[in-house]
Enzyme design. Structure first.
Site, PDB file in Angstrom:
ATOM      1  CB  SER A  38      -0.869   0.010   1.255  1.00  9.50           C
ATOM      2  OG  SER A  38      -0.047   0.308   2.369  1.00  9.50           O
ATOM      3  CE  LYS A  39       0.526   8.401  -1.197  1.00 10.03           C
ATOM      4  NZ  LYS A  39       1.033   9.047  -2.277  1.00 10.03           N
TER       5      LYS A  39
END
Ligand code: GLU
Length: 464
Positions: free
Chosen positions: A239-240
């Site tokens: 994920s980011k």
């Protein structure tokens, strides 16, 4: 000749997974004296943007991965795609389908109710009658109805898909005439002469469809390498927060592009236990057939470690240039490279290097209280005053060695040890008890600043 390509869809920034695919494609082409091409897949005019395409190019520039030839933009090739759709229609390998949306929806509902895989039922596959009025047809490929689609993936080995499980006569051109995704990929890969397709394994399910198209069009099928995803350390999709960021954010965080490329090449590929690879070595050793068949795991510490190694081994000139690019608020200084040299062992990122450089170059605005409490005493203030007098007398001090000599002289005369004054000097000069060698700091900021900083510090002390 090996020809590879990177084919991003410009829906956003270039993320590290994309950059890794690009790197692998680049290395493989270069190793074989071949070509690495860049194609922007911007046919989805609603979702794509010019800015995103530019951001991808900018990221490419930063990493130094250069592509051969002009960039191909799919949005400029609609006429070409149409020609090939027409050719397939003419040869009877594709056909117009007049099924309305309502009909298709009803079919889908019926299949779902029967727990069947929703698929087109081939109604117009061999249609010869008069087409219904008022329906703009789509164009569908005549896909094989049975048998298997088999290919040898360079990473995953032999892959086979049962035609009946995955295929139906999928659409190659929509009712407005625009080509669909798999169709444009195949036309372009074939016309660009791509011999080796290296891409994320999220595209694996597209490959049998693309093979059907290669066969219908009579094009040579390239070799495929489907690269497993990069997961987070917990084995989940990156994920980011874990690092699935814009490549340029790594630049903004102070990573050197060589370190990022080195980090990425090792995510999913190895060469013995070698960790550090110059681009030349990557080109020499990389082989997509050796890519791990299982997902790799993102490791931030490893990236930091690599970055620190690259910083340590960069020339001072380069480091200073990188620091200046970060808007280091200072004029070009004759001691700049000395400063970069001083900090190279300490900084893990260029951002840290800039912070450390600024902490030295700028007169401290305050003094770290904890350090003052611990090291500054009535005595040390007295010593510092005497030391300052000696500095005033010796105006021609320039190099770190000069400051070291004069300090030793002072220590000898006063019977002190370096530790009795070093921290007070350091706090006076940079505001905290951490910095590289005080003599090097003095030589970088120069005699004038050394004296004014010590004076200013003393002026603020009430002792003595
Ligand atoms: N445009 C696709 C993507 O950005 C890549 C297509 C391909 O590599 O075949 O995911």
């Amino acid at each position: 000749m090996t020809v590879t390509r990177f084919a991003p869809s410009p829906t956003g920034y270039l993320h590290i997974g994309g950059l890794r695919t690009a790197l692998y494609s680049y290395l493989w082409a270069k190793q074989n004296g071949g070509k690495f091409l860049l194609r922007i897949e911007d046919t989805d005019l609603k979702r794509n943007s010019l800015e995103a395409a530019q951001a991808i190019e900018e990221a490419f520039k930063w990493t130094g991965l250069s592509h051969d030839g002009e960039i191909i933009y799919q949005s400029q090739r609609f006429d070409l795609y149409k020609e090939y759709v027409q050719e397939l229609l003419k040869k009877g390998k594709a056909y117009y389908c007049y099924m309305s949306k309502e009909e298709l929806d009803a079919l889908r509902e019926e299949q779902t109710a029967k727990k069947e895989r929703p698929r087109y039922n081939g109604k117009y596959r061999d249609f010869e009658g008069i087409p219904p009025l008022g329906v703009e047809p789509v164009v569908r490929i005549k896909a094989p109805l049975s048998g298997e689609i088999i290919f040898e993936d360079g990473v995953k080995g032999r892959i086979s898909f049962k035609a009946e499980d995955i295929l139906d006569d999928f659409i190659i051109a929509r009712s407005d005439g625009t080509p669909t995704y798999n169709f444009t990929v195949v036309i372009d890969d074939a016309l660009m002469g791509i011999t080796d397709v290296i891409r994320g394994d999220d595209h694996l399910s597209n490959t049998p469809k693309q093979i059907v198209l290669y066969e219908a069009l009579g094009f040579k099928i390239p070799k495929f390498f489907h690269v497993p995803m990069i997961n987070n350390p917990q084995g989940k999709k990156l994920s980011k927060r874990d690092g699935a960021m814009d490549v340029m954010e790594y630049k903004n965080m102070g990573y050197l592009s060589e370190a990022l490329l080195n980090f990425l090449v090792r995510l999913g590929w190895s060469h013995g236990d070698q960790e550090i690879f110059s681009l030349k070595e990557m080109i020499e050793f990389f082989n997509p057939n050796d890519i791990n068949a299982s997902a790799s795991s993102y490791n931030q510490q490893k990236l930091e470690w690599l970055n620190a190694c690259y910083i340590k081994n960069s020339t001072s000139k380069r480091l200073w240039q990188e620091a200046l690019n970060f808007g280091l608020d200072i004029r070009e200084d004759k001691n700049a490279e000395v400063l970069a040299d001083m900090l190279r062992e300490r900084a893990k990122t260029i951002v840290q290097l800039v912070e450390m450089a600024n902490a030295i170059l700028k007169e401290p605005q305050n003094y770290e209280q904890k350090a003052v409490d611990k090291f500054v005493t009535k005595e040390s203030i007295l010593y510092l005053k005497e030391y300052l007098q000696l500095l005033h007398i010796n105006k021609d001090l320039e190099f770190a060695g000069d400051y070291e000599n004069i300090t030793n002289e002072f220590l000898e005369k006063s019977g002190l040890k370096l530790k009795d004054i070093a921290q007070s000097i350091r706090i006076a000069l940079v505001g905290s008890s951490v910095s590289p060698s005080i003599f090097e700091v003095m030589s970088v900021i120069g005699h004038n600043s050394v004296c004014t900083r010590i004076e200013k510090f003393l002026a603020g002390r009430q002792y003595g």
